[in-house]
Write a protein that holds these residues in place. Sequence first.
Motif, PDB file in Angstrom:
ATOM      1  N   GLU A  29      -2.574   1.811  -4.579  1.00  0.00           N
ATOM      2  CA  GLU A  29      -2.099   3.193  -4.497  1.00  0.00           C
ATOM      3  C   GLU A  29      -3.225   4.128  -4.081  1.00  0.00           C
ATOM      4  O   GLU A  29      -4.392   3.926  -4.410  1.00  0.00           O
ATOM      5  CB  GLU A  29      -1.555   3.660  -5.851  1.00  0.00           C
ATOM      6  N   LEU A  30      -2.832   5.163  -3.354  1.00  0.00           N
ATOM      7  CA  LEU A  30      -3.765   6.213  -2.958  1.00  0.00           C
ATOM      8  C   LEU A  30      -3.119   7.558  -3.265  1.00  0.00           C
ATOM      9  O   LEU A  30      -2.059   7.879  -2.722  1.00  0.00           O
ATOM     10  CB  LEU A  30      -4.083   6.113  -1.466  1.00  0.00           C
ATOM     11  N   ALA A  31      -3.745   8.332  -4.141  1.00  0.00           N
ATOM     12  CA  ALA A  31      -3.274   9.682  -4.455  1.00  0.00           C
ATOM     13  C   ALA A  31      -4.123  10.678  -3.666  1.00  0.00           C
ATOM     14  O   ALA A  31      -5.346  10.707  -3.804  1.00  0.00           O
ATOM     15  CB  ALA A  31      -3.376   9.949  -5.952  1.00  0.00           C
ATOM     16  N   VAL A  32      -3.476  11.470  -2.828  1.00  0.00           N
ATOM     17  CA  VAL A  32      -4.172  12.376  -1.919  1.00  0.00           C
ATOM     18  C   VAL A  32      -4.092  13.801  -2.446  1.00  0.00           C
ATOM     19  O   VAL A  32      -3.010  14.310  -2.752  1.00  0.00           O
ATOM     20  CB  VAL A  32      -3.541  12.298  -0.512  1.00  0.00           C
ATOM     21  N   GLY A  33      -5.234  14.435  -2.537  1.00  0.00           N
ATOM     22  CA  GLY A  33      -5.294  15.848  -2.864  1.00  0.00           C
ATOM     23  C   GLY A  33      -5.470  16.688  -1.614  1.00  0.00           C
ATOM     24  O   GLY A  33      -5.637  16.167  -0.502  1.00  0.00           O
ATOM     25  N   GLU A  92       3.778  16.292  12.375  1.00  0.00           N
ATOM     26  CA  GLU A  92       4.246  16.164  11.002  1.00  0.00           C
ATOM     27  C   GLU A  92       3.057  16.076  10.050  1.00  0.00           C
ATOM     28  O   GLU A  92       2.115  15.314  10.305  1.00  0.00           O
ATOM     29  CB  GLU A  92       5.104  14.907  10.837  1.00  0.00           C
ATOM     30  N   PRO A  93       3.074  16.808   8.918  1.00  0.00           N
ATOM     31  CA  PRO A  93       1.985  16.683   7.946  1.00  0.00           C
ATOM     32  C   PRO A  93       1.780  15.256   7.446  1.00  0.00           C
ATOM     33  O   PRO A  93       0.680  14.878   7.049  1.00  0.00           O
ATOM     34  CB  PRO A  93       2.429  17.613   6.805  1.00  0.00           C
ATOM     35  N   SER A  94       2.834  14.440   7.482  1.00  0.00           N
ATOM     36  CA  SER A  94       2.730  13.074   6.966  1.00  0.00           C
ATOM     37  C   SER A  94       1.781  12.209   7.794  1.00  0.00           C
ATOM     38  O   SER A  94       1.369  11.138   7.332  1.00  0.00           O
ATOM     39  CB  SER A  94       4.114  12.427   6.917  1.00  0.00           C
ATOM     40  N   ASP A  95       1.428  12.638   9.009  1.00  0.00           N
ATOM     41  CA  ASP A  95       0.447  11.875   9.788  1.00  0.00           C
ATOM     42  C   ASP A  95      -0.850  11.688   9.005  1.00  0.00           C
ATOM     43  O   ASP A  95      -1.467  10.615   9.050  1.00  0.00           O
ATOM     44  CB  ASP A  95       0.125  12.604  11.092  1.00  0.00           C
ATOM     45  N   LEU A  96      -1.283  12.735   8.324  1.00  0.00           N
ATOM     46  CA  LEU A  96      -2.605  12.701   7.693  1.00  0.00           C
ATOM     47  C   LEU A  96      -2.672  11.715   6.532  1.00  0.00           C
ATOM     48  O   LEU A  96      -3.628  10.920   6.454  1.00  0.00           O
ATOM     49  CB  LEU A  96      -3.015  14.110   7.259  1.00  0.00           C
ATOM     50  N   PRO A  97      -1.723  11.701   5.598  1.00  0.00           N
ATOM     51  CA  PRO A  97      -1.781  10.663   4.575  1.00  0.00           C
ATOM     52  C   PRO A  97      -1.623   9.248   5.128  1.00  0.00           C
ATOM     53  O   PRO A  97      -2.181   8.308   4.560  1.00  0.00           O
ATOM     54  CB  PRO A  97      -0.631  11.019   3.624  1.00  0.00           C
ATOM     55  N   VAL A  98      -0.887   9.075   6.234  1.00  0.00           N
ATOM     56  CA  VAL A  98      -0.811   7.752   6.857  1.00  0.00           C
ATOM     57  C   VAL A  98      -2.190   7.339   7.369  1.00  0.00           C
ATOM     58  O   VAL A  98      -2.597   6.178   7.235  1.00  0.00           O
ATOM     59  CB  VAL A  98       0.226   7.735   7.992  1.00  0.00           C
ATOM     60  N   PHE A 113       0.848  -1.188   0.000  1.00  0.00           N
ATOM     61  CA  PHE A 113       0.000   0.000   0.000  1.00  0.00           C
ATOM     62  C   PHE A 113       0.886   1.242   0.000  1.00  0.00           C
ATOM     63  O   PHE A 113       1.790   1.368   0.820  1.00  0.00           O
ATOM     64  CB  PHE A 113      -0.910  -0.006   1.233  1.00  0.00           C
ATOM     65  N   SER A 114       0.606   2.140  -0.932  1.00  0.00           N
ATOM     66  CA  SER A 114       1.421   3.350  -1.083  1.00  0.00           C
ATOM     67  C   SER A 114       0.524   4.566  -1.185  1.00  0.00           C
ATOM     68  O   SER A 114      -0.581   4.496  -1.738  1.00  0.00           O
ATOM     69  CB  SER A 114       2.299   3.252  -2.335  1.00  0.00           C
ATOM     70  N   VAL A 115       1.022   5.702  -0.679  1.00  0.00           N
ATOM     71  CA  VAL A 115       0.281   6.949  -0.735  1.00  0.00           C
ATOM     72  C   VAL A 115       1.173   8.028  -1.337  1.00  0.00           C
ATOM     73  O   VAL A 115       2.380   8.073  -1.079  1.00  0.00           O
ATOM     74  CB  VAL A 115      -0.237   7.360   0.664  1.00  0.00           C
ATOM     75  N   GLY A 116       0.578   8.858  -2.171  1.00  0.00           N
ATOM     76  CA  GLY A 116       1.285   9.988  -2.767  1.00  0.00           C
ATOM     77  C   GLY A 116       0.341  11.161  -2.899  1.00  0.00           C
ATOM     78  O   GLY A 116      -0.754  11.170  -2.325  1.00  0.00           O
ATOM     79  N   PHE A 117       0.755  12.166  -3.651  1.00  0.00           N
ATOM     80  CA  PHE A 117      -0.009  13.409  -3.733  1.00  0.00           C
ATOM     81  C   PHE A 117      -0.229  13.803  -5.185  1.00  0.00           C
ATOM     82  O   PHE A 117       0.553  13.437  -6.066  1.00  0.00           O
ATOM     83  CB  PHE A 117       0.722  14.516  -2.964  1.00  0.00           C
ATOM     84  N   ASP A 118      -1.296  14.545  -5.407  1.00  0.00           N
ATOM     85  CA  ASP A 118      -1.626  14.938  -6.777  1.00  0.00           C
ATOM     86  C   ASP A 118      -0.960  16.245  -7.179  1.00  0.00           C
ATOM     87  O   ASP A 118      -1.439  16.943  -8.073  1.00  0.00           O
ATOM     88  CB  ASP A 118      -3.145  15.035  -6.950  1.00  0.00           C
ATOM     89  N   VAL A 119       0.147  16.579  -6.526  1.00  0.00           N
ATOM     90  CA  VAL A 119       0.931  17.758  -6.869  1.00  0.00           C
ATOM     91  C   VAL A 119       2.179  17.303  -7.626  1.00  0.00           C
ATOM     92  O   VAL A 119       2.931  16.469  -7.122  1.00  0.00           O
ATOM     93  CB  VAL A 119       1.348  18.543  -5.603  1.00  0.00           C
ATOM     94  N   PRO A 120       2.424  17.800  -8.827  1.00  0.00           N
ATOM     95  CA  PRO A 120       3.595  17.371  -9.602  1.00  0.00           C
ATOM     96  C   PRO A 120       4.894  17.528  -8.807  1.00  0.00           C
ATOM     97  O   PRO A 120       5.117  18.550  -8.157  1.00  0.00           O
ATOM     98  CB  PRO A 120       3.572  18.298 -10.825  1.00  0.00           C
TER      99      PRO A 120
END
Length: 626
Positions: A320-324, A345-351, A292-299
């Motif tokens: 995969e999960l792309a987070v906006g 840390e902001p990374s808490d939220l995508p986790v 399971f992987s998470v990323g962002f919709d910002v280039p």
Amino acid sequence: MCGIFGFHARARLSLDAELDAATDLLAHRGPDGRGTFAARSPDGEWQVGLGHRRLSILDIEGSPQPMHAHDGRYTIVYNGEIYNYIELRAELAERGHRFATQGDTEVLIEAWRAWGEDCLPRFNGMFAFLLWDNRTGRLIAARDPFGKKPLFVARAEGAHVFASEIEPLRKFPGVDDRLDQDSLREYLSYRYVPGPATFFRGIAKVPPGTFLALDGDTVSQTRYFTTPFSRTTPDIDDFDEALRLFSDRLDAAVQLRLRSDAPFGAYLSGGLDSSMIVALMSRHMDKPVSTFSVGFDVPGSSELPYAKQVADAFGTDHHELAVGMNEFTSVWEEAVLRRGAPVAEPSDLPVLLLSKMASRSVKMVLTGEGADELLGGYPKHRAEPWVALYQRLVPGVLHDTVIAPGARALPYALRRVKTVAGVAGIRGHQARMAAWFGGGDAELAEALYAGTPASRELDPLPFAADGAASALKRMLHFDQTSWLPDNLLERGDRMMMAGSIEGRMPFMDVGLAELVARFPDAFLTGAPKGKRVLRTLAARMLPEAIVKRRKVGFRVPVEQWFRTGMADQTRDLLQSGDATVRQVCNAGEIDRLMSEHLGGRHNHEKLLWALANLEQFFRIFRPATG
């Protein structure tokens, strides 16, 4: 993996309703089962209440909690996993101990019966538990060596109260949940609150590697573990031998953590650490690993392509999960509530978002947390050994009047140079440890803080590593006794459990830490990107591009979001007339940071995130500030 609650109180108090209500506040940590237990001490003067919410991973049908010993002497509520329970069970059975279940909870009970407190170092796992002795009326509260599983304690009139999270303690009558001003000051320096303190005056963390014993009016606290980096002299000087030992131990740590009666997988970032965990898992499984992987919709802000590369290399069942930005902010308040504190840390939220997704198909994941703090993976680990030389060559007045101000003026693109140049001249070890990961230097933290001077000293343990063999090992000791349990591991527990997911961390294996402490510094930071021993092993197992890629960390694009879609929300949090943060911090300094960031003159994302979360915390918990 569960949520636990308990109290030890005078018998005259009526607490049945509190036991039920507090247990249910932990339902997100254990959606699969619920139980409570109440009893009195043999002398009738004291009572105990234990509550449990269960996420079933081992012996799914056969190990409900609270669990009672076969002879009724002990009752336990327990959160975590003892990975070596099978081996311990066999050893105890040879000694004549009886077992009615196939899980690890009963093993914990019988291990305490056999060895008492000496059982704790025998456990390879993560745990927090409350164990009641019905014969003696003694309550034991214990936490694992590195603090992977949380346990908070509060003192109320005639009672001690324990819980996996802060919210149930705040609901208990008589607990002082006013704002702790010293913790506010420490948060502005560290961006988290160093243990054992919390943001609430009457609530503390049970320290990692510690157990409490409550027997009538007597309460004792004993530390049974300290990090090996503070007490071990390196004695393995052959790199090939070190590599062999490290490879075997890490592989064993992964294999042991695959013990599960529920579906499981792995969180895969595409970085070195999680990729190695997936590679080792693939060795021991007869079906594809679920990743399971998470990323962002910002280039330019997503590592999803790297994670996909690793997933393809090992044939995983990849998700995969792309987070906006909207998805990100939708769980912000929930993250602060579950953390019981500002989200550091902001990374808490995508986790948290990834855990909600993963829980639809698995109940447990392995992760790569702890590798940097074990093996020296951050730039600070390569810089700290040179600090003493820098301070001998550069007079303090030159650093303070020329170099440090010059570093602060550098553009954010040179943030690592800014950090090293600014921090290297800080003479005090304690202040320097805070500055390496803080959002700004001590001068800026002081400028933000509007309260009274600190009235307490920090816990000395993270800074007391006189037995450490080097400056690097001293820093790793700090990381493992402060940064990890009070920040990074809190994220791993709180955000995963908010999604009803158990997280297992092979790099946080005590035996692995004992081994690595025996390595000289060159086996850790003796590579351009650090973690030499791990990188050498990875070169044999991972795609070359993953091994050689530059470490970027899990960066959430809040810098851009603060200036765009989150600008109005940030202004409301930090500049509205009723913002509490403007009362407890210097409002003028907040406005300066906002103006410089929104105007594109500086990147203050770390400090703005810390301050915005502080305001979120005030709005959710509303602690009295007087």
